[in-house]
Scaffold this motif. Structure first.
Motif, PDB file in Angstrom:
ATOM      1  N   ARG A  52     -68.612 -86.182 -27.382  1.00  0.00           N
ATOM      2  CA  ARG A  52     -68.698 -84.898 -26.687  1.00  0.00           C
ATOM      3  C   ARG A  52     -69.208 -83.810 -27.634  1.00  0.00           C
ATOM      4  O   ARG A  52     -70.104 -83.035 -27.287  1.00  0.00           O
ATOM      5  CB  ARG A  52     -67.331 -84.503 -26.126  1.00  0.00           C
ATOM      6  N   GLN A  56     -72.651 -81.730 -27.306  1.00  0.00           N
ATOM      7  CA  GLN A  56     -72.672 -80.271 -27.215  1.00  0.00           C
ATOM      8  C   GLN A  56     -73.656 -79.664 -28.214  1.00  0.00           C
ATOM      9  O   GLN A  56     -74.431 -78.765 -27.868  1.00  0.00           O
ATOM     10  CB  GLN A  56     -71.266 -79.718 -27.445  1.00  0.00           C
ATOM     11  N   TRP A  57     -73.630 -80.140 -29.446  1.00  0.00           N
ATOM     12  CA  TRP A  57     -74.585 -79.634 -30.429  1.00  0.00           C
ATOM     13  C   TRP A  57     -76.012 -80.017 -30.056  1.00  0.00           C
ATOM     14  O   TRP A  57     -76.943 -79.214 -30.177  1.00  0.00           O
ATOM     15  CB  TRP A  57     -74.239 -80.159 -31.824  1.00  0.00           C
ATOM     16  N   LEU A  70     -73.256 -87.301 -23.906  1.00  0.00           N
ATOM     17  CA  LEU A  70     -72.155 -86.806 -23.091  1.00  0.00           C
ATOM     18  C   LEU A  70     -71.732 -87.825 -22.035  1.00  0.00           C
ATOM     19  O   LEU A  70     -70.546 -87.941 -21.718  1.00  0.00           O
ATOM     20  CB  LEU A  70     -72.553 -85.488 -22.430  1.00  0.00           C
ATOM     21  N   ASP A 238     -66.576 -74.077 -28.957  1.00  0.00           N
ATOM     22  CA  ASP A 238     -67.617 -74.895 -28.327  1.00  0.00           C
ATOM     23  C   ASP A 238     -68.864 -74.028 -28.182  1.00  0.00           C
ATOM     24  O   ASP A 238     -68.969 -73.229 -27.251  1.00  0.00           O
ATOM     25  CB  ASP A 238     -67.153 -75.400 -26.964  1.00  0.00           C
ATOM     26  N   ALA A 240     -71.907 -74.847 -27.423  1.00  0.00           N
ATOM     27  CA  ALA A 240     -72.492 -75.187 -26.126  1.00  0.00           C
ATOM     28  C   ALA A 240     -71.315 -75.482 -25.193  1.00  0.00           C
ATOM     29  O   ALA A 240     -70.820 -76.601 -25.135  1.00  0.00           O
ATOM     30  CB  ALA A 240     -73.417 -76.392 -26.241  1.00  0.00           C
ATOM     31  N   ASP A 241     -70.846 -74.459 -24.493  1.00  0.00           N
ATOM     32  CA  ASP A 241     -69.607 -74.567 -23.731  1.00  0.00           C
ATOM     33  C   ASP A 241     -69.815 -75.355 -22.437  1.00  0.00           C
ATOM     34  O   ASP A 241     -70.527 -74.916 -21.533  1.00  0.00           O
ATOM     35  CB  ASP A 241     -69.061 -73.178 -23.406  1.00  0.00           C
ATOM     36  N   LEU A 242     -69.182 -76.512 -22.355  1.00  0.00           N
ATOM     37  CA  LEU A 242     -69.406 -77.405 -21.218  1.00  0.00           C
ATOM     38  C   LEU A 242     -68.721 -76.938 -19.943  1.00  0.00           C
ATOM     39  O   LEU A 242     -69.081 -77.393 -18.855  1.00  0.00           O
ATOM     40  CB  LEU A 242     -68.952 -78.824 -21.570  1.00  0.00           C
ATOM     41  N   PRO A 278     -75.399 -70.555 -22.062  1.00  0.00           N
ATOM     42  CA  PRO A 278     -74.871 -71.697 -21.297  1.00  0.00           C
ATOM     43  C   PRO A 278     -75.404 -71.761 -19.873  1.00  0.00           C
ATOM     44  O   PRO A 278     -75.514 -72.850 -19.304  1.00  0.00           O
ATOM     45  CB  PRO A 278     -73.356 -71.473 -21.330  1.00  0.00           C
TER      46      PRO A 278
END
Length: 300
Positions: A52, A56-57, A70, A238, A240-242, A278
């Motif tokens: 994960r 994200q990175w 992911l 995070d 890159a906030d999922l 995002p």
């Protein structure tokens, strides 16, 4: 050359790629350890967490490559019966989720009654799913997945909407996700996706995404104050906030890329360049299409 998402974040492309590579390497190591262990569930979860983070990175420099990382995390999380895996699949690759899988998720969700079993009292006769679904956060991610995969106006949507509307979590304030948003934020998004009223639901959904993006902006601003960790891709957030990226992707799938671009365009809602990161990534991973702009900032 700096990629568009990195410009407002002031991050170096090579540093971001290095962070993604590190987490991916560790994820593979943890997975090998899990496969050799007689009781490797903790190692599977550790591997999933690393996949994960790698994904994200990677989203910041290679959204298509990030999707594979992911989805690998999603598979491992599903194996561990953690519903965040369902959320990732429903937001990133809804076409890969079969009807039987959707039905199983809905059944598991409805059997929770929408609240932790600890709140029911010992006399409850309702069947107990047990395990992770005793936790509101796990119920919430499963609700989002089910809502995103359900046709609005259908009988299934009506059942899920009734379930969500009656739940105490609909007004809950338990913190959830990397930004500790109140859980009611996510139940509201699910109710919007399940609504048969397209226009009002789309406006409500976009308004919630805008608020989440502002919270992301504030989180990043605080993290950037520590320049040592921030510019070395080591900030404890995070980046890159999922939660925002995933729900944005779900909104695109539910209401259409054109409508989401319009509702979140600069002349419709005031958001900083950081807050839009995002949202633009969510538009991208939803595969809005090769033609036209890829993010809400492109609509005019």
């Amino acid at each position: 050359m700096t990629s568009p998402p990195l410009e407002p974040l002031q991050l170096d492309t090579n540093q971001v790629r290095t962070a993604a590579d590190f987490h991916e390497s560790y994820a593979r190591f943890a997975l090998r350890q899990a496969e050799r262990s007689d009781d490797g569930m903790a190692a599977f979860i550790e591997s999933a967490s690393a996949y994960r983070l790698a994904g994200q990175w990677r989203l910041l420099v290679d959204p298509d490559g990030a999707r594979d990382l992911l989805l690998q995390a999603a598979r491992l999380l599903t194996r561990a019966e953690l519903t965040y895996g369902a959320y990732l699949e429903a937001s990133l690759a809804p076409d890969r989720v079969g009807r039987d899988q959707r039905g199983e998720w809905v059944d598991r969700l409805l059997r929770t009654g929408g609240r932790p079993f600890a709140e029911r009292g010992s006399g409850s006769e309702e069947p107990r799913p047990g395990g992770p679904l005793d936790h509101v956060q796990q119920q919430t991610y499963l609700l989002l997945a089910c809502a995103a995969l359900t046709t609005p106006g259908s009988e299934a949507a009506a059942v899920l909407r009734s379930f969500a509307a009656r739940s105490p979590h609909r007004e809950g304030v338990v913190p959830m996700g990397s930004m500790a948003m109140p859980v009611r934020t996510f139940w509201g998004l699910a109710l919007d996706m399940l609504s048969a009223e397209d226009e009002s639901a789309a406006r409500s959904y976009a308004g919630t995404l805008a608020e989440m993006s502002r919270a992301y902006d504030r989180t990043v601003d605080l993290a950037m104050a520590n320049t040592r960790t921030w510019f070395n891709a080591a900030a404890p957030i995070d980046v890159a906030d999922l939660d925002v990226i995933g729900t944005m992707a779900m909104g695109v799938q539910r209401f259409g890329p054109g409508r989401m671009r319009e509702l979140l365009a600069p002349d419709a809602v005031e958001l900083s360049a950081v807050a839009r990161v995002p949202l633009n990534l969510g538009m991208r991973v939803a595969r809005a299409g090769p033609e036209g702009p890829e993010g809400p900032e492109a609509a005019r």
